[in-house]
Motif scaffolding. Structure first.
Motif, PDB file in Angstrom:
ATOM      1  N   ASN A 241       0.811  -1.225   0.000  1.00 47.36           N
ATOM      2  CA  ASN A 241       0.000   0.000   0.000  1.00 47.36           C
ATOM      3  C   ASN A 241       0.843   1.272   0.000  1.00 47.36           C
ATOM      4  OD1 ASN A 241      -2.284  -1.539   0.121  1.00 47.36           O
ATOM      5  ND2 ASN A 241      -2.919  -0.901   2.175  1.00 47.36           N
ATOM      6  N   ASN A 242       2.160   1.159  -0.205  1.00 46.33           N
ATOM      7  CA  ASN A 242       3.025   2.347  -0.144  1.00 46.33           C
ATOM      8  C   ASN A 242       3.365   2.790  -1.573  1.00 46.33           C
ATOM      9  OD1 ASN A 242       5.185   4.115   0.063  1.00 46.33           O
ATOM     10  ND2 ASN A 242       6.090   3.064   1.841  1.00 46.33           N
TER      11      ASN A 242
ATOM     12  N   GLN B 239       6.446  -3.646   9.171  1.00 52.80           N
ATOM     13  CA  GLN B 239       5.409  -2.841   8.509  1.00 52.80           C
ATOM     14  C   GLN B 239       4.465  -2.245   9.553  1.00 52.80           C
ATOM     15  OE1 GLN B 239       3.754  -1.905   5.662  1.00 52.80           O
ATOM     16  NE2 GLN B 239       5.596  -2.207   4.439  1.00 52.80           N
TER      17      GLN B 239
ATOM     18  N   GLY C 287       5.415   0.932  10.914  1.00 54.64           N
ATOM     19  CA  GLY C 287       5.630   2.023   9.968  1.00 54.64           C
ATOM     20  C   GLY C 287       6.974   2.006   9.266  1.00 54.64           C
TER      21      GLY C 287
ATOM     22  N   ARG D 120       8.359   6.361   3.873  1.00 50.12           N
ATOM     23  CA  ARG D 120       7.654   5.529   4.852  1.00 50.12           C
ATOM     24  C   ARG D 120       6.420   6.266   5.373  1.00 50.12           C
ATOM     25  NH1 ARG D 120      12.052   4.846   9.530  1.00 50.12           N
ATOM     26  NH2 ARG D 120      13.393   4.380   7.753  1.00 50.12           N
ATOM     27  N   PRO D 121       5.388   5.503   5.763  1.00 49.94           N
ATOM     28  CA  PRO D 121       4.184   6.136   6.307  1.00 49.94           C
ATOM     29  C   PRO D 121       4.501   6.763   7.660  1.00 49.94           C
ATOM     30  CG  PRO D 121       4.080   3.749   6.558  1.00 49.94           C
ATOM     31  CD  PRO D 121       5.324   4.047   5.761  1.00 49.94           C
TER      32      PRO D 121
END
Ligand SMILES: [Zn+2]
Length: 539
Positions: A422-423, A459, A462, A518-519
C-alpha cells in the motif's frame, strides 16, 4: 565495455531490459552486471543449501539442530568477510530435540504408518502399544461425553473427514493476471479488534492432553490437515509449565482414516507409537543470526534483508525457509565479490521463531527499532496477540537508521517482483530498482499487502519492509511445512535468479540517493465504522 564477455540469453535479456544503458541511482550498471555474472555463473547457493538442509536438516527454534545451523551460518558469513557476524539471543521457551519416532499398526495386520510427532510432544519412554479409540474432541464442552471410556487407549482426536480429490495442478508459475489481482490497495483491517482467535486454538491441545491423561489414556493422535501422505507436526506448546501431558503424534490422513474405518466397524486396531525426544529447559533463549557489510557513510543508515532460519520438523525445512536463508548468505557473498564498499551498511538477518509467531523478528524490533507496551509475563501467543495492537509505539534510535527491509519467505521459487504494501511512493522506487531484472521475470511491483512472515511487524510499526513475490511452484500446494520439504523442491535456476535479484536490490538500496518513503509512525487507530456494534457471542 565488459558486457560483451557475458555470453548467453541472460546477458542479452538484461541488455535489452536496461533502459538508457544505466541502472537507477548510484549503483553503476557495471556493478549490476558483475552481480548478475557472479550470481548466475558462479553461484554457490545450491552447494550451501545442501550443506544446510541435507546436512544439518530441520531447525526447530531452540533445538540443537538450530544451534548447529547458526554456527554454520556464522562460519559462512565470516568466511565471506562480513563484519560483526553474531548471535542475538532473546527469551523464547523450551528447546526440543527429536531423535527418532515410529508409528505402526500391530493388529489386524502390520502396517508402517506415515507419521510425525507434534513439535514439543513428550517422549513415549519406549514403545506404547494400545488399542485406538476414535474420539473427535475439539472443545472443552465435549469432554464429558468421553469420561470413563479412554483408559489404556490411544485417542484419535480428529474427525476422519472425507478424502479430497484435487484436479488442480500442484505446480505453477505466476501469470500476468495473477499480478493484476495482487495490484489492489488493501484497506487496513479494523485494528481496534484484538488478535484473539488464534491463541485459543493453539493452546487447546494442552487442555485436551491433560483431560485425556486424567482419564487414563496413554497417547493422542491427530490427522494431518492435508491428504496424499502429507504430515506436518506443527505444535506451539514450548512455554515452560505448559508442556503437553501426553505423547502426541500426527498421522497421514490415509493412515488415520484406515484406523477410523476399522474402529467404527467395531474392530479397533492396536497400534504402537514410539517418540524419542528430549526437552531443553536449561537454556530458554533462542537466537537470531546477524551479520553486516559495513557502509562508507556513517550517516547513511542501513538496509537489511532477512529470512527465517527456523523450520518445522517433518522434513528438512528446505523451501521454508532454508533456501531463502541461504540466499541471504549468497547475496552477501555476491556483494562482497564486488570488492566495493556500499554507501549504507547492508545487514543480513536469519530469524528464529518465525513459525512460533515471529518471535525472533519481534525481538529484533524490541531490541533495535521500537517498543510496543504489552502487559508483562504474557504467554508467547498472548504476547504476539497483544503486541500488534499495543500503542503508543515508542521509536528507538535505530528506528530511523533502517532505510529498507527485504524479506524472503514464499518458498524457493524465483523472484517475480515485490509487494509495495500500500506504499505508493515506495512502489515507484522499488520499480526502478527491479526494472533491470524485468526480463528475468522480476519486474512486477504490486500495491497489495502480504503477511504471515517477518516483514509484517516491521510494517506494523511504519517501517519500509517488503516481501518479494515468488513463483508458487508446489510450495503452497504440498511442500509448505510438510514431509516433502526437501531440496528437490528448489529448482537451481530459480535459486540463482533469486539470489541475483536480491543482491542487486540490496546493492541499489544501499547506494541510492533516494530512500524509500515511509508512512507516518502508526498511532492507535479509530474504529473504521463508529456505528458498528460488536456481537457479544463473538467475544
Ligand atoms: Zn516460512
Amino acid at each position: 565495455m565488459h558486457r560483451k564477455h557475458l555470453a548467453g540469453a541472460a546477458t542479452a535479456l538484461l541488455l535489452a531490459a536496461m533502459p538508457f544503458g544505466r541502472a537507477h541511482a548510484d549503483a553503476t550498471d557495471a556493478q549490476l552486471d558483475r552481480i548478475v555474472d557472479e550470481g548466475l555463473r558462479h553461484s554457490q547457493a545450491m552447494a550451501n543449501a545442501s550443506e544446510l538442509v541435507d546436512g544439518i536438516g530441520p531447525r526447530l527454534t531452540n533445538s540443537e539442530n538450530f544451534d548447529r545451523a547458526t554456527q554454520w551460518a556464522l562460519g559462512k558469513f565470516k568466511g565471506y568477510g562480513l563484519a560483526d557476524a553474531h548471535l542475538e539471543p532473546y527469551d523464547f521457551g523450551l528447546g526440543w530435540n527429536l531423535d527418532s519416532w515410529d508409528a505402526r499398526v500391530i493388529q489386524p495386520r502390520a502396517i508402517v504408518m506415515r507419521s510425525i510427532p507434534v513439535a514439543w510432544s513428550p517422549a513415549t519412554g519406549g514403545t506404547i502399544t494400545a488399542p485406538v479409540i476414535l474420539a473427535p474432541i475439539s472443545k472443552k464442552e465435549q469432554f464429558d461425553k468421553w469420561r470413563g471410556k479412554l483408559a489404556g487407549k490411544i485417542v484419535m482426536i480428529s474427525l476422519p473427514g472425507e478424502a479430497s480429490q484435487t484436479d488442480k495442478p500442484q505446480f505453477r508459475r505466476y501469470e500476468d493476471k495473477d499480478f493484476a489481482a495482487m495490484d489492489q490497495y488493501k484497506l487496513p483491517a479494523d485494528e481496534t479488534m484484538p488478535y484473539a482467535e488464534g491463541n485459543k486454538g493453539d493452546l487447546f491441545p494442552l487442555e485436551l492432553s491433560r483431560f485425556l491423561k486424567q482419564e487414563g489414556a496413554v497417547a493422542m493422535v491427530r490427522k494431518a490437515y492435508r491428504d496424499n501422505g502429507l504430515v506436518y507436526g506443527e505444535g506451539y506448546l514450548y512455554q515452560p509449565g505448559n508442556a503437553l501431558a501426553l505423547p502426541f503424534v500426527e498421522l497421514a490422513s490415509e493412515d488415520y482414516r484406515r484406523l477410523a474405518r476399522l474402529e467404527v466397524a467395531g474392530k479397533p486396531p492396536v497400534i504402537a507409537l514410539s517418540v524419542a525426544a528430549r526437552f531443553n529447559d536449561r537454556d530458554l533463549t533462542a537466537d537470531n543470526v546477524i551479520a553486516d557489510i559495513p557502509g562508507s557513510d556513517p550517516k547513511g543508515g542501513y538496509v537489511m534483508a532477512g529470512a527465517h532460519f527456523d523450520s518445522w520438523i517433518a522434513a528438512d525445512g528446505a523451501t521454508d525457509d532454508g533456501v531463502p536463508s541461504v540466499l541471504m548468505i549468497e547475496a552477501a557473498r555476491i556483494i562482497q565479490s564486488l570488492g566495493v564498499k556500499p554507501k549504507r551498511t547492508i545487514r543480513f538477518a536469519l530469524w528464529s521463531g518465525e513459525e512460533e509467531a515471529f518471535t525472533g523478528s519481534t525481538a529484533y524490533i524490541e531490541q533495535h527499532l521500537a517498543h510496543r507496551p504489552t502487559a508483562p509475563n504474557l504467554s508467547p501467543l498472548d504476547y504476539f496477540a497483544q503486541w500488534t495492537g499495543a500503542f503508543p509505539i515508542e521509536k528507538k534510535p535505530g528506528y530511523d537508521e533502517l532505510k529498507a527491509y527485504f524479506n524472503l519467505d514464499n518458498g524457493a521459487g524465483k523472484i517475480r517482483g515485490i509487494y509495495a504494501e500500500n506504499n505508493g511512493g515506495a512502489a515507484e522506487l522499488l520499480g526502478k530498482w527491479l526494472k533491470p531484472f524485468a526480463s528475468m521475470g522480476a519486474g512486477n511491483v504490486v500495491m497489495g499487502r502480504t503477511g504471515g512472515t517477518d516483514h509484517e511487524y516491521m510494517q506494523s510499526i511504519g517501517l519500509p519492509a517488503f516481501e518479494f513475490i515468488q513463483d508458487p511452484l508446489d510450495y503452497s500446494s504440498r511442500v509448505h511445512h510438510s514431509n516433502l520439504d526437501t531440496l528437490d523442491h528448489a529448482p537451481p535456476d530459480d535459486v540463482r535468479q533469486a539470489a541475483t535479484v536480491l543482491a542487486a536490490m540490496l546493492w541499489q538500496a544501499a547506494n541510492s540517493d533516494e530512500v524509500l518513503p515511509r508512512p507516518p509512525l502508526p498511532t492507535a487507530p479509530s474504529k473504521s465504522d463508529p456505528f458498528k456494534v460488536e456481537d457479544p457471542d463473538k467475544e
